[in-house]
Scaffold this motif. Structure first.
Motif: not given
Length: 381
Positions: A231-239
Motif C-alpha cells: 500500500g504505502i509505496n504504491i501511493v508514494n510512487l503514484d505507480g
C-alpha cells in the motif's frame, strides 16, 4: 582466535552472499532478480540485511565479527547509525553501533552526492563463558553490509532452527525497519521472536511495488507462512491506478501459489498514515523540514482526488478486500492494517517523519502482528 567460514548455513535470512575483494556482500534478492531490474533504490535496499542474522552454537568465550558498511547520509538530517545486536540464548545482551564504513553524502536540496570512504568495523565480544550457548548476531537493517570475517576461540556450528516455522514477509521501508533504533527492534523481528518463527524479511524500502520478480522469489523460497504488506509505496510512487493494481495483486498471488499452493498467505492492508489516507501521491519531502532536526514527508496530490482510479490508502484497503473476496482460497487471509496501527494509535504514537514509526511503535506493531497473525503473545524482553 580462528576464522569461521561464513556460509548460508550460518547467515540466515538471505538469498545470497556475493564474494567481493573485501569479503561477502549480503543480498536479500537473488542475482537474477537484481540483474533483471537493477534499480538503484531497490539494489540499495536489498543489500541492507534487514532481518538477517549470523546464527551459531558454540562454547567460544570470545567472538569477533568484522564487517564493512555502506550507508546514505543526508546533509542536515543525520540519522542514527546501524547496529549489530547480539542475542544469547534468546536474550539481547549487546547492541553495538557501527563505526566507519563508506558514506554516500547526499544534499537533499540539490540531490548531489559524494562518497566518503571509511574503515571496517569490528564487533568484539569477550568473557562469554565456557558453556555451550546459542548466539544470533543480527545485522544492521539500515546499512549495506559486506561481511569481512567471523572469528572465534572455539568450535562454531550452525544453529539449528529446531522445527521453527519459516516466515517470509514482503513489505516497504516500514517492514525493513525505518526509524527503528536497532535490528532486533524492527517490527518483523519483534514478531518473529515473539512467535518463535524463522524470518526472511523482504521489506524493501521504497520498493514494495508488487514486482513480479519478488513474487517469483517468494514462490521459490521455503515458507510455512507468508505475509504481504502492500500500500504505502504504491501511493508514494503514484505507480498504479485501481484498474492496474487489482490484477497486479492477483498476478502476484497467482505466482506465489505456483510454489506454495496451500501455504497460509496473509495480505496486510496499509497501516494508518495521515498524509496519504485521503490524498494520492507522489510522496515528497516537505521542503520546510530540510535542515531541521526532523525531516518530514508529505503528499503532493490533491486531497480527495480519486478520479480516474487514483490511489489513496483508503482506496487500497478497499481494493485488497476486493482481491481477497474474489479468490476461492481458504488459505488467503486479509489482515486489517488499521488493527496493527490505526488512527487512534497515531495520537499516542505519532509518526515522527509523518511516514515511518519510531522504535516504540515498531514494538507495538510487532507484538500485535505476533498475536493476531502468527498466533503468539509477545514475549517480555
Amino acid at each position: 582466535m580462528h576464522s569461521v567460514p561464513l556460509t548460508l548455513d550460518l547467515v540466515r535470512g538471505l538469498a545470497e552472499l556475493e564474494p567481493t575483494p573485501r569479503g561477502l556482500r549480503t543480498h536479500r534478492l537473488p542475482a537474477w532478480a537484481r540483474a533483471q531490474f537493477p534499480d538503484p533504490q531497490l539494489l540499495a535496499m536489498e543489500h541492507q540485511p534487514s532481518g538477517v542474522r549470523v546464527a551459531l552454537r558454540t562454547r567460544s568465550q570470545q567472538l569477533e565479527l568484522e564487517l564493512h558498511s555502506t550507508r546514505v547520509a543526508f546533509r542536515g538530517a543525520e540519522r542514527p547509525r546501524g547496529r549489530v545486536d547480539m542475542v544469547i540464548d534468546g536474550e539481547l545482551v549487546l547492541s553495538d553501533p557501527l563505526t566507519g564504513g563508506d558514506a554516500h553524502d547526499v544534499d537533499l536540496a540539490t540531490g548531489e552526492s559524494a562518497l566518503q570512504p571509511g574503515p571496517t568495523h569490528r564487533a568484539v565480544v569477550s568473557d562469554l563463558g565456557p558453556e555451550e550457548k546459542e548466539i544470533e548476531l543480527w545485522l544492521p537493517h539500515n546499512e549495506g553490509i559486506e561481511l569481512v570475517a567471523l572469528r572465534a576461540d572455539g568450535p562454531v556450528m550452525p544453529l539449528e532452527p529446531d522445527g521453527q516455522p519459516g516466515w517470509v514477509h514482503y513489505g516497504s521501508s516500514i517492514s525493513q525497519g525505518s526509524n527503528a533504533a536497532a535490528p532486533t527492534q524492527i517490527w518483523p523481528v519483534i514478531a518473529s521472536r515473539a512467535a518463535g518463527v524463522q524470518l526472511r524479511n523482504l521489506g524493501l524500502g521504497g520498493s514494495a511495488l508488487v514486482d513480479p520478480f519478488v513474487a517469483r522469489t517468494i514462490r521459490d523460497a521455503p515458507a510455512d507462512v507468508i505475509s504481504l504488506k502492500l500500500g504505502i509505496n504504491i501511493v508514494n510512487l503514484d505507480g498504479f491506478r485501481r484498474r492496474t493494481l487489482v490484477p497486479a495483486v492477483h498476478g502476484f498471488l497467482d505466482t506465489i501459489r505456483e510454489g506454495h499452493p496451500h501455504t497460509p498467505i496473509h495480505l496486510v492492508s496499509p497501516l494508518f498514515c495521515g498524509i496519504h489516507e485521503h490524498t494520492p501521491g507522489p510522496g515528497t519531502v516537505d521542503p520546510a523540514s530540510i535542515g531541521t532536526d526532523q525531516v518530514r514527508f508529505a503528499a503532493s496530490g490533491t486531497e480527495g482526488d480519486t478520479e480516474l482510479g487514483r490511489l489513496t490508502l483508503t482506496v487500497i484497503r478497499e481494493a485488497l478486500d476486493e482481491v481477497v473476496g474474489r479468490r476461492n482460497d481458504e488459505s488467503l487471509h486479509l489482515v486489517d492494517g488499521l488493527a496493527l496501527y490505526g488512527e487512534a494509535d497515531a495520537v499516542e504514537h505519532p509518526l515522527p517523519d509523518a511516514l515511518h514509526p519510531d522504535t516504540a511503535t515498531h514494538r507495538l506493531i510487532g507484538e500485535r502482528f505476533a498475536a493476531q497473525v502468527l498466533g503468539a503473545g509477545a514475549r517480555a524482553e
